[in-house]
Enzyme design. Structure first.
Site, mmCIF file in Angstrom:
data_model
loop_
_atom_site.group_PDB
_atom_site.id
_atom_site.type_symbol
_atom_site.label_atom_id
_atom_site.label_comp_id
_atom_site.label_asym_id
_atom_site.label_seq_id
_atom_site.Cartn_x
_atom_site.Cartn_y
_atom_site.Cartn_z
ATOM 1 N N HIS A 108 0.829 -1.200 0.000
ATOM 2 C CA HIS A 108 0.000 0.000 0.000
ATOM 3 C C HIS A 108 0.875 1.267 0.000
ATOM 4 C CE1 HIS A 108 -3.098 -2.981 0.597
ATOM 5 N NE2 HIS A 108 -2.436 -3.414 1.659
ATOM 6 N N GLU A 145 -1.721 0.194 8.088
ATOM 7 C CA GLU A 145 -0.872 -0.837 7.493
ATOM 8 C C GLU A 145 0.243 -0.211 6.670
ATOM 9 O OE1 GLU A 145 -1.225 -4.671 4.434
ATOM 10 O OE2 GLU A 145 -2.981 -3.413 4.838
ATOM 11 N N HIS A 200 3.138 -6.942 4.351
ATOM 12 C CA HIS A 200 1.762 -6.556 4.655
ATOM 13 C C HIS A 200 1.423 -6.899 6.105
ATOM 14 C CE1 HIS A 200 0.197 -5.698 0.534
ATOM 15 N NE2 HIS A 200 1.219 -6.457 0.187
ATOM 16 N N GLU A 282 1.962 -11.606 5.472
ATOM 17 C CA GLU A 282 1.031 -10.904 6.359
ATOM 18 C C GLU A 282 1.563 -11.106 7.773
ATOM 19 O OE1 GLU A 282 -1.457 -9.082 5.398
ATOM 20 O OE2 GLU A 282 -2.119 -9.798 3.427
#
Length: 318
Positions: A108, A145, A200, A282
């Site tokens: 992101h 995040e 992430h 993640e």
């Protein structure tokens, strides 16, 4: 693994050595999952099978050692851990990773939320179309995040560059939005990276905890053909998972991967369009109150970065 008929004695000795090594590794990792991940990470046999063995997780290592006391810690504020000083550029040319190129993809972008129209534009991911990017998730008290991934990525870069690697970022918070997922894949491809890791943190429900590594599925269509990278990407993923367990104490996801900490997906453009070994990690669930306490901790960020960097180093033979 096959052996030559003339090497049966060596094979027998090899099995005894491996047996002793496995016992030693089990002592290092207090769960069956951790033992398997570490053994796979050291053996380098991941990627030879399409599916990992199913390992039943034992009580959470995270709850045994990473957090003192019991119960759920209260969320108090939204700290912004400072990134360590790590100028962009390449490695020093010396060290265990000299000559290696690693692309780190901080998931992101902190500015995506200001450009929702642009990031919602569909892009081709090989098999179909998907939005350019998303804003990412955040903790219940607003730590995003995008902030997390940049901080951890800076720390990974600092570790790898000390070992001589050239580290390339897909973005460093210096763009108005994105890049889109297809461009993120192209960054690694153009760099002819030896390994790419997309960093992430998840946004699942409360009570869903732990980390997992996402591996590319075999996909062919449009501009996607992952067949050449499925095997090495699985090896990269297993090595990162094994080191991540040891360096962070984080338990494997209790909601993805069936207790293996590995998940194979065909719907991510960043994996579908990659031509070099690539995985996503993640690091935990930002929406779980216990995981979020770790994900907001600068000290834990350093452990996460070390685990990821150690996995990359093991994969690259450092």
């Amino acid at each position: 693994m096959s052996y030559d008929s003339e090497s049966s004695n060596q094979d027998s000795r090899s099995r005894r050595v491996r047996g002793r090594a496995l016992v030693a590794l089990a002592a290092l990792a207090p769960t069956a999952l951790a033992g398997w991940l570490v053994w796979q990470a050291m053996e380098g046999t991941a990627g030879h099978d399409d599916k990992p063995p199913q390992v039943l997780p034992l009580p959470s290592r995270t709850e045994q050692s990473a957090r003192p006391g019991t119960g759920t810690p209260a969320v108090t504020g939204s700290p912004r851990p400072a990134s360590p000083s790590a100028p962009p550029g390449g490695g020093s040319g010396t060290g265990t990773l000299a000559g290696k190129t690693v692309v780190i993809d901080p998931g992101h972008n902190p500015n995506n939320f200001r450009h929702t129209k642009e990031i919602n534009e569909p892009v081709d991911i090989g098999t179909n179309k998907k939005e350019c990017d998303t804003t990412g998730t955040e903790t219940n008290d607003g730590y995003t995040e995008a902030e997390f991934t940049l901080d951890v990525s800076h720390r990974i870069r600092a570790i790898l560059e000390k070992q001589g690697a050239k580290v390339v970022f897909t973005q460093d918070g210096d763009r108005t939005f994105g890049p889109c997922v297809d461009e993120r894949a192209r960054v690694g491809n153009r760099a002819k990276a030896d390994a790419v890791v997309s960093v992430h943190a998840d946004g699942a429900d409360e009570g869903q905890r732990g980390f997992h590594v996402i591996l590319p599925a075999k996909v062919k269509g449009g501009g996607a053909d992952t067949a050449p990278i499925v095997g090495p990407s699985r090896e990269l993923g297993v090595r990162i998972a094994g080191k991540f367990v040891l360096d962070t104490g984080m338990n494997a996801s209790n909601y993805v991967g069936g207790g293996t900490a590995l998940d194979t997906r065909s719907d991510l453009g960043g994996l579908n369009l990659s031509t070099v070994p690539k995985v996503f990690i993640e690091c935990g669930n930002m929406r779980d109150s216990r995981d979020s306490e770790l994900l907001k901790s600068g000290a834990w960020h350093q452990k996460a970065a070390q685990g990821i960097a150690d996995g990359i180093t093991a994969f690259l033979g450092g």
